[in-house]
Design an enzyme around this catalytic site. Structure first.
Site, mmCIF file in Angstrom:
data_model
loop_
_atom_site.group_PDB
_atom_site.id
_atom_site.type_symbol
_atom_site.label_atom_id
_atom_site.label_comp_id
_atom_site.label_asym_id
_atom_site.label_seq_id
_atom_site.Cartn_x
_atom_site.Cartn_y
_atom_site.Cartn_z
ATOM 1 N N ASN A 1 -2.327 18.799 -20.422
ATOM 2 C CA ASN A 1 -2.494 17.847 -21.352
ATOM 3 C C ASN A 1 -2.788 18.353 -22.983
ATOM 4 O O ASN A 1 -3.228 17.732 -23.433
ATOM 5 C CB ASN A 1 -4.173 17.140 -21.110
ATOM 6 C CG ASN A 1 -4.006 16.565 -19.779
ATOM 7 O OD1 ASN A 1 -2.858 15.658 -19.426
ATOM 8 N ND2 ASN A 1 -4.790 16.354 -18.952
ATOM 9 N N GLU B 1 7.406 18.597 -24.632
ATOM 10 C CA GLU B 1 6.923 19.042 -23.569
ATOM 11 C C GLU B 1 7.657 20.233 -22.927
ATOM 12 O O GLU B 1 6.846 21.106 -22.377
ATOM 13 C CB GLU B 1 7.290 17.862 -22.190
ATOM 14 C CG GLU B 1 6.646 16.788 -22.707
ATOM 15 C CD GLU B 1 5.080 16.536 -22.419
ATOM 16 O OE1 GLU B 1 4.664 17.783 -21.904
ATOM 17 O OE2 GLU B 1 4.559 15.535 -22.778
ATOM 18 N N HIS C 1 -2.253 16.136 -25.780
ATOM 19 C CA HIS C 1 -2.213 14.638 -25.247
ATOM 20 C C HIS C 1 -3.544 13.677 -25.828
ATOM 21 O O HIS C 1 -3.337 12.588 -25.777
ATOM 22 C CB HIS C 1 -2.021 14.604 -23.902
ATOM 23 C CG HIS C 1 -0.610 14.801 -23.466
ATOM 24 N ND1 HIS C 1 -0.102 16.119 -23.674
ATOM 25 C CD2 HIS C 1 0.260 14.477 -22.647
ATOM 26 C CE1 HIS C 1 1.320 16.498 -23.378
ATOM 27 N NE2 HIS C 1 1.553 15.301 -22.756
ATOM 28 N N ARG D 1 0.659 -1.117 -0.015
ATOM 29 C CA ARG D 1 0.023 0.148 -0.036
ATOM 30 C C ARG D 1 0.740 1.128 0.144
ATOM 31 O O ARG D 1 0.327 2.420 0.289
ATOM 32 C CB ARG D 1 -0.916 -0.074 1.215
ATOM 33 C CG ARG D 1 -2.091 -0.944 1.221
ATOM 34 C CD ARG D 1 -3.060 -1.040 2.204
ATOM 35 N NE ARG D 1 -4.183 -1.720 1.905
ATOM 36 C CZ ARG D 1 -4.554 -2.797 2.637
ATOM 37 N NH1 ARG D 1 -3.513 -3.113 3.656
ATOM 38 N NH2 ARG D 1 -5.479 -3.670 2.478
ATOM 39 N N ARG E 1 -5.007 21.625 -13.857
ATOM 40 C CA ARG E 1 -3.873 20.731 -14.249
ATOM 41 C C ARG E 1 -4.244 20.077 -15.698
ATOM 42 O O ARG E 1 -3.165 19.799 -16.353
ATOM 43 C CB ARG E 1 -3.726 19.611 -13.234
ATOM 44 C CG ARG E 1 -2.712 18.556 -13.555
ATOM 45 C CD ARG E 1 -2.296 17.662 -12.353
ATOM 46 N NE ARG E 1 -1.334 16.714 -13.004
ATOM 47 C CZ ARG E 1 -0.425 16.104 -12.116
ATOM 48 N NH1 ARG E 1 -0.640 16.305 -10.827
ATOM 49 N NH2 ARG E 1 0.458 15.232 -12.578
ATOM 50 N N HIS F 1 -2.053 10.510 -27.313
ATOM 51 C CA HIS F 1 -2.588 9.376 -26.619
ATOM 52 C C HIS F 1 -3.185 8.214 -27.750
ATOM 53 O O HIS F 1 -2.923 6.669 -27.562
ATOM 54 C CB HIS F 1 -3.274 9.268 -25.452
ATOM 55 C CG HIS F 1 -2.392 9.882 -24.279
ATOM 56 N ND1 HIS F 1 -2.837 10.217 -22.935
ATOM 57 C CD2 HIS F 1 -0.980 10.089 -24.271
ATOM 58 C CE1 HIS F 1 -2.080 10.818 -22.218
ATOM 59 N NE2 HIS F 1 -0.694 10.800 -22.978
ATOM 60 N N HIS G 1 6.504 8.851 -27.086
ATOM 61 C CA HIS G 1 5.540 9.479 -26.602
ATOM 62 C C HIS G 1 5.968 11.275 -26.892
ATOM 63 O O HIS G 1 4.893 11.911 -27.298
ATOM 64 C CB HIS G 1 5.414 9.447 -25.069
ATOM 65 C CG HIS G 1 4.551 10.506 -24.352
ATOM 66 N ND1 HIS G 1 3.253 10.395 -24.416
ATOM 67 C CD2 HIS G 1 4.928 11.361 -23.362
ATOM 68 C CE1 HIS G 1 2.626 11.279 -23.684
ATOM 69 N NE2 HIS G 1 3.728 11.896 -23.192
ATOM 70 N N LYS H 1 5.350 23.402 -13.736
ATOM 71 C CA LYS H 1 4.457 22.033 -13.538
ATOM 72 C C LYS H 1 4.323 21.958 -12.002
ATOM 73 O O LYS H 1 3.034 21.736 -11.737
ATOM 74 C CB LYS H 1 5.256 21.089 -13.945
ATOM 75 C CG LYS H 1 4.347 19.598 -13.786
ATOM 76 C CD LYS H 1 4.768 18.241 -14.674
ATOM 77 C CE LYS H 1 3.831 17.330 -14.621
ATOM 78 N NZ LYS H 1 3.984 16.182 -15.043
ATOM 79 N N GLU I 1 -6.107 16.758 -10.827
ATOM 80 C CA GLU I 1 -6.612 17.056 -12.113
ATOM 81 C C GLU I 1 -8.022 17.318 -12.332
ATOM 82 O O GLU I 1 -8.530 16.812 -12.912
ATOM 83 C CB GLU I 1 -6.265 15.959 -12.927
ATOM 84 C CG GLU I 1 -6.078 16.447 -14.757
ATOM 85 C CD GLU I 1 -5.528 15.583 -15.608
ATOM 86 O OE1 GLU I 1 -6.211 14.959 -16.288
ATOM 87 O OE2 GLU I 1 -4.423 15.747 -15.627
ATOM 88 N N LYS J 1 1.980 11.852 -11.161
ATOM 89 C CA LYS J 1 1.173 10.697 -11.869
ATOM 90 C C LYS J 1 1.941 9.485 -12.374
ATOM 91 O O LYS J 1 2.948 9.611 -13.022
ATOM 92 C CB LYS J 1 0.854 11.440 -13.449
ATOM 93 C CG LYS J 1 -0.362 12.437 -13.280
ATOM 94 C CD LYS J 1 -0.920 12.702 -14.791
ATOM 95 C CE LYS J 1 -2.054 13.595 -14.897
ATOM 96 N NZ LYS J 1 -2.376 13.950 -16.181
#
Length: 304
Positions: free
Chosen positions: A182, A122, A185, A58, A178, A189, A203, A164, A174, A80
């Protein structure tokens, strides 16, 4: 004691099967909650390492040591973590902050030119979404960046991390702001997923193409003025990139792309959520479109 576990390179290995394999190795080592996991590598290693650390017992301490430009300015900051699924990119994961991030710019001298160019996607994104003066500074120092000038690289990475961190501090999970991170993206993606996360498109390259799509779409619907559109477009064209939308896909593949875009985790009410550009530092959030609108746009781009 230090134990080294390795993961094969490439997005095709960023999946639950590989996570399970690594967890089997960690369980065999009988790591305890006082032990730590260090992710040394690019964004894939950071994403997977953080996800594994968040799930084992955990949660155990997690350190990021990013070695690519893309990972240093983006993936290593913000918390993330996650893996891909056959239904789409990064659909399984968790928000899990690293204890510490160590960035050594000397690692960038070991990168192939393709990897460094991918990381620039980026970098430029931050100027577009949050800091117009930084965008202008990047344009003035693009040649020094390509030459891996140590001082320019350090200043660039530092500013990207600052931006960031500021955004994530305001919206860690998000729920609003935030989402500006993206930009490009939703397209990117879907392209990676459509190609089966193959080496044809990494990517960063997908993000560059995605930002170009977002820019073009923003201009097409009248969201961004021609002067800003042209300025951003010209700057994006300075990134050495052999890949483009037209040489990667055919019109018959657009339906498959749209199918993956429909699975994007940002979508609301079965509409495709796209982050668009209004002007420097002005991003249009939660811009939702009927899938057919995006489909027609992609077809028109392929017909050009």
């Amino acid at each position: 004691d230090v134990h080294i576990l390795t993961i094969p390179p490439g997005e095709s290995h960023k999946n639950l099967s590989e996570v399970s394999r690594v967890l089997d190795e960690i369980l065999a080592l009988r790591l305890e909650r006082g032990d730590a996991l260090i992710a040394l590598g690019g964004g894939i290693i950071g994403d997977m390492g953080g996800f594994i650390a968040s799930t084992y017992l955990r949660g155990i301490p997690f350190f990021q040591v990013p070695t690519t430009l893309l990972a240093q300015v983006d993936a290593s900051v913000g918390g993330k973590t996650g893996v891909n699924h056959s239904s789409g990119k990064n659909l399984i994961g968790a928000f899990y902050q690293p204890v510490f991030v160590a960035i050594d710019t000397d690692s960038l001298t070991t990168l192939p030119k393709r990897e460094f160019a991918a990381g620039m996607a980026e970098v430029i994104k931050y100027g577009i979404i949050y800091d117009a003066p930084f965008f202008a500074w990047l344009e003035a120092h693009i040649d020094a960046l390509k030459a891996l000038d140590t001082h320019v690289l350090s200043d660039t990475i530092k500013r990207c991390c600052e931006i960031k961190a500021e955004v994530v501090a305001k919206d860690e999970k998000e729920g609003g702001l935030r989402a500006i991170l993206n930009l490009g993206h939703t397209f990117a993606h879907a392209y990676e997923s459509c190609l089966g996360f193959s080496s044809k498109l990494n990517h960063g390259e997908a993000v560059i193409i995605g930002i170009r799509n977002a820019l073009q779409f923003s201009y097409q619907i009248g969201l961004i003025k021609k002067k800003s559109y042209t300025y951003v477009k010209n700057h994006l064209n300075k990134i050495p990139l052999k890949k483009n939308f037209k040489n990667l896909f055919k019109i018959k593949e657009v339906n498959k792309i749209i199918s993956f875009m429909k699975s994007d985790k940002k979508n609301i009410s079965k509409k495709i959520n796209v982050i668009l550009i209004k002007d420097f530092g002005k991003i249009k959030l939660n811009y939702q479109f009927n899938p057919n609108t995006i489909k027609n746009f992609l077809i028109s781009e392929l017909k050009k």
